[in-house]
Design a protein around this motif. Structure first.
Motif, PDB file in Angstrom:
ATOM      1  N   SER A   1      49.920  54.527 -58.038  1.00 36.99           N
ATOM      2  CA  SER A   1      49.731  53.450 -58.454  1.00 36.99           C
ATOM      3  C   SER A   1      48.306  52.836 -59.215  1.00 36.99           C
ATOM      4  CB  SER A   1      49.974  52.390 -57.389  1.00 36.99           C
ATOM      5  OG  SER A   1      48.738  52.327 -56.537  1.00 36.99           O
ATOM      6  N   GLU A   2      47.180  53.393 -58.691  1.00 39.26           N
ATOM      7  CA  GLU A   2      45.874  53.291 -59.278  1.00 39.26           C
ATOM      8  C   GLU A   2      46.066  53.650 -60.718  1.00 39.26           C
ATOM      9  OE1 GLU A   2      44.517  50.642 -56.629  1.00 39.26           O
ATOM     10  OE2 GLU A   2      43.249  51.394 -58.311  1.00 39.26           O
ATOM     11  N   LEU A   3      46.323  55.106 -60.739  1.00 43.82           N
ATOM     12  CA  LEU A   3      46.318  55.847 -62.160  1.00 43.82           C
ATOM     13  C   LEU A   3      47.221  54.932 -63.136  1.00 43.82           C
ATOM     14  CD1 LEU A   3      46.801  59.506 -60.818  1.00 43.82           C
ATOM     15  CD2 LEU A   3      44.696  58.593 -62.123  1.00 43.82           C
ATOM     16  N   LYS A   4      48.121  54.422 -62.630  1.00 41.59           N
ATOM     17  CA  LYS A   4      49.108  53.761 -63.864  1.00 41.59           C
ATOM     18  C   LYS A   4      48.288  52.331 -64.186  1.00 41.59           C
ATOM     19  CE  LYS A   4      53.558  55.030 -61.722  1.00 41.59           C
ATOM     20  NZ  LYS A   4      54.693  54.313 -61.167  1.00 41.59           N
ATOM     21  N   LYS A   5      47.597  51.947 -63.121  1.00 42.11           N
ATOM     22  CA  LYS A   5      46.674  50.692 -63.608  1.00 42.11           C
ATOM     23  C   LYS A   5      45.601  51.007 -64.447  1.00 42.11           C
ATOM     24  CE  LYS A   5      47.510  48.146 -59.268  1.00 42.11           C
ATOM     25  NZ  LYS A   5      46.912  47.631 -58.161  1.00 42.11           N
ATOM     26  N   GLN A   6      45.015  52.171 -64.249  1.00 44.64           N
ATOM     27  CA  GLN A   6      43.932  52.744 -65.126  1.00 44.64           C
ATOM     28  C   GLN A   6      44.426  52.882 -66.469  1.00 44.64           C
ATOM     29  OE1 GLN A   6      42.123  55.886 -63.266  1.00 44.64           O
ATOM     30  NE2 GLN A   6      41.175  54.477 -61.556  1.00 44.64           N
TER      31      GLN A   6
ATOM     32  N   ARG B   1      57.346  59.518 -65.973  1.00 41.94           N
ATOM     33  CA  ARG B   1      58.760  59.232 -65.300  1.00 41.94           C
ATOM     34  C   ARG B   1      58.957  60.616 -64.573  1.00 41.94           C
ATOM     35  NH1 ARG B   1      59.483  57.722 -70.994  1.00 41.94           N
ATOM     36  NH2 ARG B   1      60.239  60.170 -71.464  1.00 41.94           N
ATOM     37  N   GLU B   2      58.611  61.670 -64.854  1.00 45.34           N
ATOM     38  CA  GLU B   2      58.885  62.943 -63.861  1.00 45.34           C
ATOM     39  C   GLU B   2      58.271  62.801 -62.531  1.00 45.34           C
ATOM     40  OE1 GLU B   2      57.690  66.227 -66.065  1.00 45.34           O
ATOM     41  OE2 GLU B   2      59.304  66.572 -67.409  1.00 45.34           O
ATOM     42  N   HIS B   3      57.116  62.149 -62.626  1.00 42.65           N
ATOM     43  CA  HIS B   3      56.280  61.845 -61.538  1.00 42.65           C
ATOM     44  C   HIS B   3      56.788  60.902 -60.524  1.00 42.65           C
ATOM     45  CE1 HIS B   3      52.912  61.930 -58.430  1.00 42.65           C
ATOM     46  NE2 HIS B   3      52.706  60.681 -58.941  1.00 42.65           N
TER      47      HIS B   3
ATOM     48  N   SER C   1      59.755  60.165 -55.393  1.00 38.55           N
ATOM     49  CA  SER C   1      60.903  59.577 -54.652  1.00 38.55           C
ATOM     50  C   SER C   1      61.690  60.804 -53.621  1.00 38.55           C
ATOM     51  CB  SER C   1      61.651  58.854 -55.471  1.00 38.55           C
ATOM     52  OG  SER C   1      62.463  59.513 -56.548  1.00 38.55           O
ATOM     53  N   GLU C   2      61.983  61.611 -54.601  1.00 36.42           N
ATOM     54  CA  GLU C   2      62.713  62.647 -54.004  1.00 36.42           C
ATOM     55  C   GLU C   2      61.860  63.458 -52.939  1.00 36.42           C
ATOM     56  OE1 GLU C   2      63.542  65.778 -57.075  1.00 36.42           O
ATOM     57  OE2 GLU C   2      65.120  64.414 -58.063  1.00 36.42           O
ATOM     58  N   ALA C   3      60.497  63.417 -53.054  1.00 37.86           N
ATOM     59  CA  ALA C   3      59.517  64.052 -51.975  1.00 37.86           C
ATOM     60  C   ALA C   3      59.574  63.182 -50.784  1.00 37.86           C
ATOM     61  CB  ALA C   3      58.196  64.239 -52.630  1.00 37.86           C
TER      62      ALA C   3
ATOM     63  N   GLU D   1      53.792  62.959 -73.999  1.00 39.84           N
ATOM     64  CA  GLU D   1      53.799  63.715 -73.041  1.00 39.84           C
ATOM     65  C   GLU D   1      53.386  62.892 -71.801  1.00 39.84           C
ATOM     66  OE1 GLU D   1      51.259  66.737 -73.804  1.00 39.84           O
ATOM     67  OE2 GLU D   1      52.855  67.983 -75.117  1.00 39.84           O
ATOM     68  N   MET D   2      52.344  61.950 -71.853  1.00 43.53           N
ATOM     69  CA  MET D   2      51.928  61.271 -70.802  1.00 43.53           C
ATOM     70  C   MET D   2      53.001  60.233 -69.971  1.00 43.53           C
ATOM     71  SD  MET D   2      48.133  60.118 -71.341  1.00 43.53           S
ATOM     72  CE  MET D   2      48.162  58.949 -69.860  1.00 43.53           C
TER      73      MET D   2
END
Length: 1144
Positions: A949-954, A728-730, A735-737, A722-723
């Motif tokens: 980007s920081e969340l991905k790194k964590q 991917r959805e985020h 990008s759309e936003a 799910e994560m």
């Protein structure tokens, strides 16, 4: 005066015949009359405080305690004039506050009393057919009102105040129940039912208007506001509506002698020995909730009369936790209302001790124990402890006990009955008869001080017996009348006696001869005693004197006032003589006896004193009376120090127990021990069962936890998927936003630029309008100011004119009123002159002009009435004028209010003008704020990208940690599988070894069987060889027998080889057995080591599992926070999109 005085220390007994003779002072203290005093008894501390009665010989009739438990009223009478004494119970000595009488009325007795709820008033009912109710303001000793309540056919037995109103009173009795109210200085009777045929024994207030009354026919009648409303069934508690009292039948049920109300309902006595509690229900009725009974007497041999006692008084503690009652047989009982056991029958318990209910005939003390024995006409003998203040032993008999004597050791007792004299053992819980002596009507008996002999009186003969052989040693004859008193000397060599024939004789107990005598036929002696040195004799009798006799002569004689002495005793120190009188008082007379009437009188009993005795250590004086009370006095000197005795007495604690009782107790102990062992075994069995259950539960929990770990692993994998999906959805949504946000920014810039131009044009138009409106408002203001000034001037002129007119009218009215007042004064003066003149004429000729004077007075009254009416009318006119003036002032205030409202309107218009200016400024500020918000949104978008980007790194290092943990768990599981395999191999090897052991054991068993067979063969061979020995003299037979033995036991071709083979097999068996034992020991050691290693590995795995579970929980928390942050970001992006769409 006596150097040694006595203070009342403790009393056993209750004075009957006193109305309301039991009440609570506080939760642990009760007040009741005993002897000639009122006693405050502390139940917990087992101590008493005495409130003495009047020094005059008065009879106590009734008690009453106030609602605040502070004041106690005592009704007393001496046959001529009755009094009511009010005591302050909070004072340590019970200070006397007031003494009340019936005023000028001659009253012989007050039958009952009651305090008002606020303790301000006191009511008392007098006796006799012309009974009256007295209403006192007792603090001022003032009779406020009296009312006649009794007639020739009716009389009152109880009075009470309403607990909610201190002016309402209820009286009840035989054929009467009335409600009275005190008002205007009198007791006025309200509605009264016709109850002439009913005998009311008691009543109680349950509400402000409701009274419940009990009758001698066993009926509970409910009166509301003085009217009979309904009846309560005493069996079920159901209520029956009633309007006529004719339905009542006499003798229908048990007598209801006492009723007590409390917060939950009421309690009433229901026949002898029974009290029922009724509780209030929701239908404003009552139901029967509990029944409490007086228990049967366990000490009586015959059918006990205790359950048939009639309840005399009931009272409840202030917290309503304890119910206490007194009975007509002088007993006090209590019951705890807090403990309720529905399954068993509820019984009262003794409040303190069981008392004598009739006259006490004898008293005796011993030397080695602090015991006192009493005998009574109530068929009982009681043993009391005067130090612990407890009833040690109580025994009831079928006959009346006339005398009693304790052995000096306290282990034996003599009791004199009408037919026999019995010597008894004083056991731990009973009195057992040892010997019965044929001494009829023994009124006096006594042990010698040494305890080896005792004397008993049979009419006019004194018999002395040996206490060891029970033989009649002497029979002392000499009295012509019945002997009333005997006493041994200190050395037991002499015995003194006195009788109704007026003779006092001193006997020699060795020879039976009279050593001295003194006869006074005009005196009937009642008691006699030796002096402390045994040189003289002290005697009292019917001639009202105390005599000291020595050497057959009356040495001294102390006369009494008007009371006969009935008992005498001398202290061992020889300093004081105590005597008891026929009125119940105790006197202390100094010894040697004084010539004049010098003594100290103590109020003790309410009946004649029958016996007195002093303890062997001179610490206590004990007196008994015909009122059934035992009074213990503390002997002290005048400086309030304890009376010291030169004799030191050591009390013993030994008691007598029969062998059968001991055996029964030991048998009970053994049974209890066996029962204890059985219980211990049952407990151990239950503990084992619990351990087994707990082990099963532990296994179930461990299985459950392993299942949870597996489910958590699956959940972790699902959450990981799910994560990844959410990431991917985020990315797609972000990008759309971003694209949409750029487009919306452009649209917002274009729309806001156009709006600014439009708003600028509108602002210029509003400025022009503002200038025009300001000019118009200034013109309107000037016009409004001119009109308001004109209207103000007109209104002020009108109001001043009206005020002048009103003031003139007021002045005229005042002048007229003054004129009328002067006229009225003149008329009054003239009237007074006329009255003076007429009074002068009346003095001259009063009888002739009486009628004319009345007419003149009536005319004058009419004139004065007319003048007063005129004055009142003028006063009303003045009031009307003042009202008109007030109305004008109110109108002026209203006009001023109009002016103020117009001014406020002008100020509002000015505020509106300033408000329009502020709106234009606010619009400019909003445009500026929108621009700032646009810039902040751009910044926020940049921050969101950075946080993503920081969340991905964590999450990446956390994912690596999760993978490492999984690998570690996999390794641990492999180790567990290996240990399980090793354990399985060890189990297989252990089972093989066990099989080998079994086979070896079988072989050993077979070898043992063979050895046994060989032994049997050897025994047979020996026996046959022994038989061959008999053929030594016959060689041929010897040879045949030897050959037969050889053929039987030696096989062909078998010889020494068999023995060698047997030895080899035995050696092999021993080697195999040693080898198998060594291998078994090695396997056991290996199994123990492997089990220990398995346990260590299991503990290690469990610890690592716990750590992994904690880490998984932490990862779950981090996942939740990450999800929450993602949701927040998505919500913020959605808000941005909405704001861009809304903006043109």
């Amino acid at each position: 005066m006596a150097t040694v005085v006595a203070q009342p220390h403790f009393i056993f007994g209750l004075r009957t015949g006193v109305r309301n003779n039991l009440c609570f002072f506080d939760e642990q203290t009760v007040v009741f009359p005993s002897g000639n005093s009122c006693v405050c008894y502390d139940i917990a501390q087992r101590s008493q405080r005495f409130i003495p009665a009047s020094e005059e010989r008065l009879r106590m009739r009734a008690l009453a305690i106030s609602a605040n438990r502070r004041y106690l009223a005592v009704s007393e009478d001496c046959g001529q004039r009755a009094t009511v004494t009010v005591f302050d119970l909070q004072h340590e000595q019970g200070r006397k506050r007031r003494v009340l009488t019936a005023g000028e009325m001659h009253v012989q007795q007050f039958l009952c009393m009651a305090f008002s709820p606020d303790a301000k008033y006191l009511i008392g009912q007098t006796g006799g057919p012309d009974g009256t109710l007295n209403f006192w303001l007792w603090e001022k000793q003032k009779v406020l009102a009296t009312a006649k309540t009794g007639t020739s056919n009716t009389y009152v037995t109880q009075v009470s105040f309403s607990p909610h109103n201190n002016t309402r009173v209820c009286v009840s009795g035989s054929g009467v129940l009335k409600l009275l109210r005190y008002s205007d200085g009198a007791l006025k009777q309200s509605t009264t039912p016709k109850v002439e045929s009913v005998n009311f024994l008691c009543h109680a207030w349950v509400t402000e208007e409701r009274v419940i009354a009990g009758t001698d026919a066993g009926r509970l009648l409910v009166f509301d506001s003085g009217e009979l409303r309904r009846e309560i069934s005493v069996t079920s508690g159901q209520q029956v509506e009633m309007k006529k009292i004719k339905d009542i039948k006499v003798g229908e049920g048990p007598r209801i002698t006492a009723i007590l109300s409390h917060s939950r309902g009421f309690a009433c006595s229901l026949g002898p020995g029974t009290v029922c509690l009724f509780e209030r229900n929701k239908e404003d009725g009552y139901r029967r909730s509990r029944e409490i009974r007086i228990p049967a007497d366990p000490h009586s041999n015959e059918l006990s009369l205790d359950p048939h006692q009639e309840v005399h008084t009931m009272c409840m503690s202030p917290a309503e936790q304890t119910l206490a009652i007194s009975t007509d047989r002088g007993q006090l009982y209590s019951f705890s209302l807090s403990s309720a056991d529905i399954n068993r029958e509820e019984h009262f318990e003794f409040l303190s001790q069981s008392f004598h209910s009739k006259s006490i005939t004898g008293v005796s003390v011993c030397i080695r124990k602090p015991l006192v024995a009493t005998s009574s006409l109530d068929h009982s003998v009681r043993i009391w402890n005067y130090e612990t203040k407890l009833l040690e032993l109580y025994k009831a008999f079928q006959e009346e006990a006339h005398s009693v004597a304790l052995h000096p050791t306290g282990l034996f007792i003599l009791v004199g009955f009408s037919d026999k004299l019995r010597l008894m053992n004083l056991l731990i819980d009973d009195l057992r008869t040892i010997k019965e002596f044929n001494v009829r009507g023994c009124r006096e008996c006594a042990f010698s001080h040494g305890g080896h002999m005792f004397a008993a009186v049979n009419g006019n003969v004194i018999h002395t017996y040996s206490a060891t052989s029970f033989e009649n040693v002497l029979s002392l004859k000499g009295h012509n009348g019945k002997v009333r008193g005997i006493e041994w000397s200190q050395d037991d060599s002499r015995l003194v006696s006195c009788g109704i024939d007026g003779g006092v004789y001193e006997w020699n107990t060795q020879t039976g001869k009279r050593e001295s005598e003194s006869v006074l036929k005009s005196c009937s002696y009642t008691d006699v005693a030796f002096s402390s040195n045994c040189k003289s004799i002290l005697a009292v009798g019917s001639d009202l004197t105390l005599k000291e006799i020595q050497d057959c002569q009356v040495l001294r004689e102390v006369p009494a006032d008007e009371e006969a002495h009935t008992a005498v005793t001398v202290s061992h120190s020889g300093r004081v003589v105590f005597t008891g009188t026929s009125s119940g008082t105790v006197r202390a007379v100094k010894y040697p006896l004084p010539i004049q009437k010098e003594w100290i009188v103590y109020q003790a009993h309410c009946g004649p004193v029958t016996k007195m005795v002093i303890t062997s250590d001179d610490q206590f004086l004990l007196s008994v009376s015909e009122d059934g009370s035992l009074l213990i006095w503390k002997l002290i000197d005048k400086e309030s120090r304890g009376h010291k005795s030169h004799r030191q007495i050591i009390y013993t604690e030994e008691i007598l127990v029969t062998k059968s009782d001991l055996e029964e107790k030991t048998q009970n102990m053994l049974e209890l021990k066996m029962r204890l062992e059985e219980l211990q075994m049952e407990n151990e069995y239950q503990l084992r069962l619990k351990d087994m259950n707990y082990n099963e539960k532990m296994k179930e929990l461990s299985d459950k936890f392993t299942q949870q770990i597996e489910s958590l692993k699956t959940m972790q994998q699902a959450m990981k998927a799910e994560m990844e999906k959410h990431a991917r959805e985020h990315q797609e949504t972000s990008s759309e936003a971003a694209v949409k946000h750029a487009e919306e920014l452009k649209d917002l810039e274009f729309s806001y630029s156009q709006k600014l131009i439009v708003e600028h044009e509108r602002h210029q138009d509003l400025q022009h309008k503002h200038q025009r409106m300001q000019e118009d408002y200034e013109k309107q203001l000037r016009a409004a100011e001119e009109t308001t000034s004109q209207s103000l001037e007109e209104l002020t002129r009108l109001s001043e004119a009206k005020l002048q007119e009103e003031t003139l009218l007021l002045l005229q009215c005042q002048e007229e009123s003054q004129q009328q007042a002067r006229e009225f004064k003149e008329i009054l003066r003239q009237v007074e002159e006329d009255e003076a003149r007429k009074s002068h004429d009346m003095q001259i000729n009063f009888e002739k002009k009486l009628h004319s004077e009345k007419v003149a007075n009536s005319n004058l009254r009419r004139e004065t009435d007319l003048v007063t009416q005129k004055f009142h009318s003028l006063q009303r006119q003045i009031d009307d004028w003042s009202l008109d003036v007030k109305k004008l002032k109110q109108e002026r205030q209203k006009l001023l209010g109009l002016i103020r409202s117009l001014e406020s309107d002008i100020e509002d218009l000015k505020r509106k003008i300033s408000g329009h200016e502020q709106t234009s400024n606010d619009k400019d500020q909003t445009i500026f704020g929108l621009k700032k918000k646009n810039q902040e949104l751009e910044k926020f978008n940049f921050v969101l990208d950075f946080q993503l980007s920081e969340l991905k790194k964590q999450t990446e290092p956390q994912q690596d940690d999760i993978n490492e943990k999984k690998e570690h768990i996999h390794r641990l599981e492999e180790e567990l599988a290996g240990t399980d395999k090793r354990n399985a191999l060890l189990r297989v090897s252990v089972s093989d070894l066990r099989l080998k052991l079994k086979t070896s054991n079988k072989e050993v068993h077979e070898e043992r069987l063979k050895a046994k067979d060989l032994e049997t063969y050897l025994q047979r061979l020996r026996s046959e060889l022994q038989s061959c020995v008999g053929f030594l003299q016959e060689p041929s037979r010897l040879k045949q027998s030897v050959q037969a033995i050889y053929a039987r036991y030696v096989a062909p071709g078998d010889g020494g080889m068999k023995s060698s083979v047997d030895e080899d097999t035995q050696k092999m068996l021993r080697l195999q057995r040693d080898y198998q034992e060594k291998t078994i020991n090695k396997l056991k050691n290996r199994l123990a080591r492997s089990s220990e290693e398995h346990e260590r590995a299991y503990e290690k795995i469990m610890k690592e599992k716990g750590a992994l579970i904690a880490e998984i929980n932490e990862l779950r928390k981090e996942l939740r926070t990450a999800r929450a942050q993602v949701k927040d970001h998505t919500a913020q992006l959605a808000d941005l999109k909405k704001s861009r769409r809304v903006a043109p």
